[in-house]
Design a protein around this motif. Structure first.
Motif, short mmCIF file in Angstrom:
data_model
loop_
_atom_site.label_atom_id
_atom_site.label_comp_id
_atom_site.label_asym_id
_atom_site.label_seq_id
_atom_site.Cartn_x
_atom_site.Cartn_y
_atom_site.Cartn_z
N SER A 145 -6.17 5.49 -7.07
CA SER A 145 -5.58 4.29 -6.23
C SER A 145 -6.62 4.36 -5.31
O SER A 145 -6.52 4.03 -3.75
CB SER A 145 -4.71 4.02 -5.85
OG SER A 145 -4.05 3.10 -7.82
N VAL A 184 -14.36 7.83 -0.30
CA VAL A 184 -13.59 7.11 -0.15
C VAL A 184 -14.13 7.57 1.55
O VAL A 184 -14.45 8.29 1.33
CB VAL A 184 -12.27 7.49 -0.12
CG1 VAL A 184 -11.62 7.16 -1.36
CG2 VAL A 184 -11.34 9.24 -0.04
N ARG A 203 -8.97 1.95 8.29
CA ARG A 203 -9.62 2.69 7.90
C ARG A 203 -10.66 2.85 7.85
O ARG A 203 -11.69 2.85 7.17
CB ARG A 203 -9.38 3.06 5.99
CG ARG A 203 -8.20 2.84 5.67
CD ARG A 203 -7.66 1.95 4.04
NE ARG A 203 -6.49 1.58 4.50
CZ ARG A 203 -6.06 1.41 3.17
NH1 ARG A 203 -6.67 0.74 2.38
NH2 ARG A 203 -4.89 0.92 3.19
N HIS A 215 -3.10 5.10 -1.95
CA HIS A 215 -4.19 4.33 -1.41
C HIS A 215 -4.80 4.93 -0.06
O HIS A 215 -5.64 4.84 -0.09
CB HIS A 215 -3.67 2.89 -1.18
CG HIS A 215 -2.63 2.08 -1.72
ND1 HIS A 215 -1.90 2.09 -2.86
CD2 HIS A 215 -3.74 1.35 -3.20
CE1 HIS A 215 -1.74 1.32 -3.55
NE2 HIS A 215 -3.18 0.23 -4.04
N VAL A 216 -3.65 5.47 0.43
CA VAL A 216 -3.76 6.01 1.82
C VAL A 216 -3.33 7.21 2.62
O VAL A 216 -2.08 7.50 1.35
CB VAL A 216 -3.74 5.49 2.94
CG1 VAL A 216 -4.60 5.86 4.36
CG2 VAL A 216 -4.46 4.00 3.11
N GLU A 255 -7.99 5.48 -1.22
CA GLU A 255 -9.31 4.34 -0.71
C GLU A 255 -9.52 5.13 0.78
O GLU A 255 -10.87 4.67 0.53
CB GLU A 255 -8.89 3.30 -0.22
CG GLU A 255 -8.63 2.08 -1.51
CD GLU A 255 -7.63 0.88 -1.32
OE1 GLU A 255 -7.71 0.74 0.46
OE2 GLU A 255 -6.92 0.24 -2.00
N ALA A 256 -9.01 6.14 1.68
CA ALA A 256 -9.48 6.64 2.40
C ALA A 256 -8.16 7.46 2.81
O ALA A 256 -7.12 8.01 2.69
CB ALA A 256 -8.96 5.45 4.15
N GLN A 311 0.52 -1.19 0.29
CA GLN A 311 0.32 0.04 0.29
C GLN A 311 0.43 1.37 0.05
O GLN A 311 2.21 2.05 0.64
CB GLN A 311 -0.72 0.12 1.24
CG GLN A 311 -1.91 -0.98 1.54
CD GLN A 311 -3.27 -0.89 0.40
OE1 GLN A 311 -4.08 -0.16 0.50
NE2 GLN A 311 -3.02 -1.79 -0.72
#
Length: 322
Positions: free
Chosen positions: A109, A164, A221, A70-71, A111-112, A4
Motif C-alpha cells: 500500500s 513511490v 506527497r 500508505h505513507v 505510496e510515499a 490513510q
C-alpha cells in the motif's frame, strides 16, 4: 484520502511525538503507528507505538508490513550530540534507515515517504553558496551533513525501486522547549564562545513549524527536497546579546580548550555546530510555501528569543523516575 495509514519512525523523539500529535487531528489520517528506541515524549490519543531497537530488523519488518502504511514519515535521525554522541548517532541513524526503509519497501500500500534531512547537506566548504536552494549542489562538510546525505540517497533509491514519491525535508537547526539541541545548549550557557575572526549568520526553525511541514508533506506527497528554514538570520554574537550571555571571543587553538570545557559542562559542540559558528548556516526556504502552501510562522530571531526563556531540559534516569 480518508483512512490513510501513516507510519512514523522516530516517534519517541520530540519532533516525532509532535508530528504524531498533529497527524491525530488530520481528517485524512486513519491509523497511526510509530516505532522508536524511546517512548513518545507526549501523550498520544490514538497512535499505536512499538518500542524497537533500530538494529532489530526482523521485528521492524514484521510490525511495519503487518501495518502496511500508505505513507512513511521517517524521523529516526539522531543529530550528533543531541541525544547521543557522534559515533552512536551515526550508527543508530544508519540502522534505522536500513531497517525502516527496507520494511516500508515491502508494503504493497505504500505510496510515499517523507524523510527528515538537514541543510547541513549543502556544506560550508570553499565556494559554497551562502543561501543555497534545493537545486544547489550538495557537498556536506560535516559528519551530520554526510549522515543526512547518505539517508537521502537511500530513500531516493528505495523510492525509485518501488515507484513511490520521496520528499526529503531539509531542516535548519531545530529548536524547541523540549528539543535536545547541541546548538541550543551551547547558546544557553552563561558564557558562550564565538569566533573572533568570523561571525557569520545562521537560521533556525521552531520544532512546531518543522512538524507542520512534515504533516503537509505527508498529505500532499511531493517529489524531491524542500528546505524548512525560519525567516531571517542571526549571528552567534547577536544571539549572545539577545540572551544576555557573556561572550567569549576565540581564535585558532583556543577553540579546542573551549570545546573540552563545554563538553564537561554538558554542552558538547559537534562538528556541524562548529561549522555553523565559523561559517554560518542559511538556506532558501521559498520553495516550501510554493509547493506545500505552508511556511514557518516563527522567525529565526523570535526562536532565539524564546530559547532563552525555555526551562532547562533535565534528563531523569528511568531508575530514579520509577
Amino acid at each position: 484520502m480518508r483512512g490513510q495509514r501513516v507510519l512514523v519512525s522516530g516517534m519517541g523523539g520530540e519532533l516525532g511525538s509532535l508530528v504524531a500529535s498533529l497527524l491525530e487531528t488530520e481528517p485524512w489520517v486513519g491509523s497511526i503507528l510509530g516505532v522508536d528506541v524511546d517512548p513518545p515524549r507526549r501523550r498520544l490519543r490514538r497512535s499505536e507505538f512499538h518500542l524497537i531497537e533500530p538494529n532489530d530488523r526482523q521485528r521492524i519488518v514484521d510490525v511495519v508490513t503487518r501495518f502496511d502504511p500508505h505513507v512513511l514519515v521517517h524521523l529516526a535521525v539522531w543529530e550528533p550530540d543531541a541525544r547521543a554522541g557522534t559515533t552512536v548517532a551515526k550508527r543508530l541513524t544508519s540502522q534505522a534507515a536500513t531497517s525502516v526503509l527496507a520494511a516500508a519497501a515491502e508494503c504493497r500500500s505504500l505510496e510515499a515517504m517523507v524523510v527528515r534531512s538537514g541543510i547541513e547537506i549543502y556544506g560550508r566548504g570553499r565556494g559554497a553558496l551562502t543561501r543555497p536552494d534545493e537545486d544547489s549542489p550538495t557537498h556536506p562538510t560535516s559528519e551530520y551533513g554526510r549522515m543526512v546525505a547518505d539517508l537521502e540517497a537511500s530513500a531516493y533509491g528505495v523510492g525509485e525501486r518501488v515507484g513511490v514519491a520521496v520528499s526529503t525535508l531539509r531542516l535548519a537547526p531545530v529548536l524547541g522547549p523540549h528539543v535536545p539541541s547541541p546548538l541550543g545548549r551551547l547558546l544557553r550557557q552563561p558564557v558562550v564562545p564565538f569566533s573572533l575572526l568570523a561571525d557569520s549568520p545562521f537560521a533556525v526553525v521552531l520544532d512546531s513549524d518543522a512538524a507542520l511541514a512534515f504533516v503537509a508533506a505527508a498529505e500532499q506527497r511531493p517529489q524531491g527536497p524542500l528546505n524548512v528554514v525560519g525567516s531571517g538570520a542571526i549571528s552567534t554574537m547577536q544571539a549572545i546579546r539577545r540572551g544576555r550571555r557573556l561572550p567569549l571571543p576565540l581564535v585558532g587553538p583556543e577553540w579546542r580548550i573551549a570545546r573540552q570545557i563545554s563538553y564537561l559542562l554538558g554542552a558538547p559542540v559537534p562538528e556541524h555546530v562548529m561549522e555553523l559558528i565559523h561559517r554560518g548556516r542559511l538556506a532558501d526556504g521559498g520553495r516550501l510555501r510554493t509547493t506545500l502552501g505552508v511556511a514557518p510562522h516563527v522567525t529565526t530571531q523570535e526562536v532565539i528569543d524564546r530559547l532563552f526563556k525555555w526551562d532547562a531540559i533535565v534528563r531523569i534516569p528511568a531508575s530514579a523516575a520509577a
